[in-house]
Design a protein around this motif. Sequence first.
Motif, mmCIF file in Angstrom:
data_model
loop_
_atom_site.group_PDB
_atom_site.id
_atom_site.type_symbol
_atom_site.label_atom_id
_atom_site.label_comp_id
_atom_site.label_asym_id
_atom_site.label_seq_id
_atom_site.Cartn_x
_atom_site.Cartn_y
_atom_site.Cartn_z
ATOM 1 N N SER A 124 0.861 -1.178 0.000
ATOM 2 C CA SER A 124 0.000 0.000 0.000
ATOM 3 C C SER A 124 0.899 1.229 0.000
ATOM 4 O O SER A 124 1.898 1.272 0.728
ATOM 5 N N VAL A 125 0.558 2.197 -0.828
ATOM 6 C CA VAL A 125 1.324 3.441 -0.907
ATOM 7 C C VAL A 125 0.354 4.618 -0.899
ATOM 8 O O VAL A 125 -0.803 4.481 -1.309
ATOM 9 N N PRO A 126 0.824 5.783 -0.453
ATOM 10 C CA PRO A 126 -0.026 6.973 -0.507
ATOM 11 C C PRO A 126 -0.351 7.336 -1.961
ATOM 12 O O PRO A 126 0.375 6.945 -2.888
ATOM 13 N N ASP A 127 -1.406 8.093 -2.150
ATOM 14 C CA ASP A 127 -1.840 8.481 -3.494
ATOM 15 C C ASP A 127 -0.720 9.133 -4.296
ATOM 16 O O ASP A 127 -0.551 8.848 -5.478
ATOM 17 N N GLY A 128 0.061 9.989 -3.641
ATOM 18 C CA GLY A 128 1.137 10.679 -4.350
ATOM 19 C C GLY A 128 2.168 9.722 -4.941
ATOM 20 O O GLY A 128 2.641 9.925 -6.061
ATOM 21 N N LEU A 129 2.507 8.686 -4.194
ATOM 22 C CA LEU A 129 3.472 7.709 -4.707
ATOM 23 C C LEU A 129 2.862 6.855 -5.808
ATOM 24 O O LEU A 129 3.544 6.510 -6.780
ATOM 25 N N LYS A 130 1.609 6.523 -5.670
ATOM 26 C CA LYS A 130 0.917 5.771 -6.730
ATOM 27 C C LYS A 130 0.893 6.600 -8.001
ATOM 28 O O LYS A 130 1.183 6.085 -9.094
ATOM 29 N N ASP A 131 0.564 7.884 -7.876
ATOM 30 C CA ASP A 131 0.553 8.774 -9.041
ATOM 31 C C ASP A 131 1.942 8.862 -9.671
ATOM 32 O O ASP A 131 2.080 8.872 -10.901
ATOM 33 N N TRP A 132 2.962 8.914 -8.827
ATOM 34 C CA TRP A 132 4.340 8.982 -9.325
ATOM 35 C C TRP A 132 4.685 7.733 -10.136
ATOM 36 O O TRP A 132 5.220 7.821 -11.246
ATOM 37 N N ALA A 133 4.354 6.567 -9.598
ATOM 38 C CA ALA A 133 4.629 5.308 -10.298
ATOM 39 C C ALA A 133 3.839 5.238 -11.595
ATOM 40 O O ALA A 133 4.375 4.848 -12.643
ATOM 41 N N ASP A 134 2.580 5.633 -11.542
ATOM 42 C CA ASP A 134 1.748 5.621 -12.755
ATOM 43 C C ASP A 134 2.322 6.555 -13.822
ATOM 44 O O ASP A 134 2.279 6.244 -15.015
ATOM 45 N N ALA A 135 2.876 7.680 -13.403
ATOM 46 C CA ALA A 135 3.478 8.621 -14.359
ATOM 47 C C ALA A 135 4.704 8.009 -15.028
ATOM 48 O O ALA A 135 4.936 8.210 -16.222
ATOM 49 N N ARG A 136 5.511 7.247 -14.272
ATOM 50 C CA ARG A 136 6.688 6.595 -14.869
ATOM 51 C C ARG A 136 6.244 5.572 -15.916
ATOM 52 O O ARG A 136 6.868 5.419 -16.961
ATOM 53 N N VAL A 137 5.150 4.889 -15.633
ATOM 54 C CA VAL A 137 4.612 3.924 -16.587
ATOM 55 C C VAL A 137 4.066 4.662 -17.806
ATOM 56 O O VAL A 137 4.343 4.292 -18.954
ATOM 57 N N ALA A 138 3.318 5.740 -17.589
ATOM 58 C CA ALA A 138 2.698 6.499 -18.685
ATOM 59 C C ALA A 138 3.745 7.098 -19.623
ATOM 60 O O ALA A 138 3.517 7.174 -20.833
ATOM 61 N N GLU A 139 4.880 7.510 -19.085
ATOM 62 C CA GLU A 139 5.917 8.101 -19.947
ATOM 63 C C GLU A 139 6.715 7.032 -20.691
ATOM 64 O O GLU A 139 7.573 7.362 -21.497
ATOM 65 N N GLY A 140 6.413 5.775 -20.420
ATOM 66 C CA GLY A 140 7.065 4.695 -21.154
ATOM 67 C C GLY A 140 8.345 4.185 -20.522
ATOM 68 O O GLY A 140 9.039 3.355 -21.105
ATOM 69 N N SER A 141 8.664 4.677 -19.337
ATOM 70 C CA SER A 141 9.897 4.232 -18.678
ATOM 71 C C SER A 141 9.795 2.798 -18.175
ATOM 72 O O SER A 141 10.795 2.096 -18.079
ATOM 73 N N TYR A 142 8.575 2.379 -17.846
ATOM 74 C CA TYR A 142 8.343 1.036 -17.309
ATOM 75 C C TYR A 142 7.066 0.469 -17.902
ATOM 76 O O TYR A 142 6.158 1.211 -18.262
ATOM 77 N N ALA A 143 6.998 -0.841 -17.948
ATOM 78 C CA ALA A 143 5.820 -1.507 -18.507
ATOM 79 C C ALA A 143 4.648 -1.485 -17.535
ATOM 80 O O ALA A 143 3.487 -1.504 -17.949
ATOM 81 N N SER A 144 4.950 -1.456 -16.233
ATOM 82 C CA SER A 144 3.895 -1.482 -15.218
ATOM 83 C C SER A 144 4.453 -0.933 -13.916
ATOM 84 O O SER A 144 5.668 -0.801 -13.745
ATOM 85 N N ALA A 145 3.546 -0.655 -12.991
ATOM 86 C CA ALA A 145 3.983 -0.211 -11.668
ATOM 87 C C ALA A 145 4.826 -1.300 -11.009
ATOM 88 O O ALA A 145 5.808 -1.016 -10.316
ATOM 89 N N SER A 146 4.472 -2.550 -11.224
ATOM 90 C CA SER A 146 5.256 -3.658 -10.669
ATOM 91 C C SER A 146 6.669 -3.658 -11.225
ATOM 92 O O SER A 146 7.645 -3.881 -10.493
ATOM 93 N N ASP A 147 6.808 -3.391 -12.520
ATOM 94 C CA ASP A 147 8.113 -3.309 -13.155
ATOM 95 C C ASP A 147 8.941 -2.189 -12.517
ATOM 96 O O ASP A 147 10.131 -2.355 -12.232
ATOM 97 N N TYR A 148 8.291 -1.062 -12.264
ATOM 98 C CA TYR A 148 8.952 0.081 -11.641
ATOM 99 C C TYR A 148 9.433 -0.274 -10.230
ATOM 100 O O TYR A 148 10.581 -0.019 -9.870
ATOM 101 N N VAL A 149 8.575 -0.891 -9.433
ATOM 102 C CA VAL A 149 8.945 -1.256 -8.066
ATOM 103 C C VAL A 149 10.073 -2.286 -8.074
ATOM 104 O O VAL A 149 11.016 -2.193 -7.279
ATOM 105 N N ARG A 150 10.024 -3.253 -8.980
ATOM 106 C CA ARG A 150 11.115 -4.235 -9.069
ATOM 107 C C ARG A 150 12.436 -3.549 -9.385
ATOM 108 O O ARG A 150 13.479 -3.872 -8.806
ATOM 109 N N ASP A 151 12.401 -2.577 -10.299
ATOM 110 C CA ASP A 151 13.619 -1.846 -10.650
ATOM 111 C C ASP A 151 14.154 -1.070 -9.448
ATOM 112 O O ASP A 151 15.351 -1.081 -9.184
ATOM 113 N N LEU A 152 13.262 -0.416 -8.714
ATOM 114 C CA LEU A 152 13.687 0.308 -7.515
ATOM 115 C C LEU A 152 14.331 -0.632 -6.508
ATOM 116 O O LEU A 152 15.355 -0.308 -5.892
ATOM 117 N N MET A 153 13.750 -1.795 -6.327
ATOM 118 C CA MET A 153 14.289 -2.753 -5.367
ATOM 119 C C MET A 153 15.648 -3.281 -5.815
ATOM 120 O O MET A 153 16.568 -3.427 -5.000
#
Length: 81
Positions: free
Chosen positions: A7-36
Amino acid sequence: MPQLNISVPDGLKDWADARVAEGSYASASDYVRDLMRRDRERREQLARLQAEIDIGRASGVDPRPAREVLAEIRAKHLGTG
């Protein structure tokens, strides 16, 4: 692949969704895996650096002037003196 639900605050969810929308990641899960992965690599790098610092500190102080020590290092690694 095992799942991890977070669970993440709305701001972090929006941030992850923006990274996906700009094409940097395929999904929020992909983004979180990369961060980890990056966090793990950073911690491994810090552990290696700390080990080298510990070795250096344990080796004691060189009584020679710093200029002499640096000249030796340059000669050894750069072929100059």
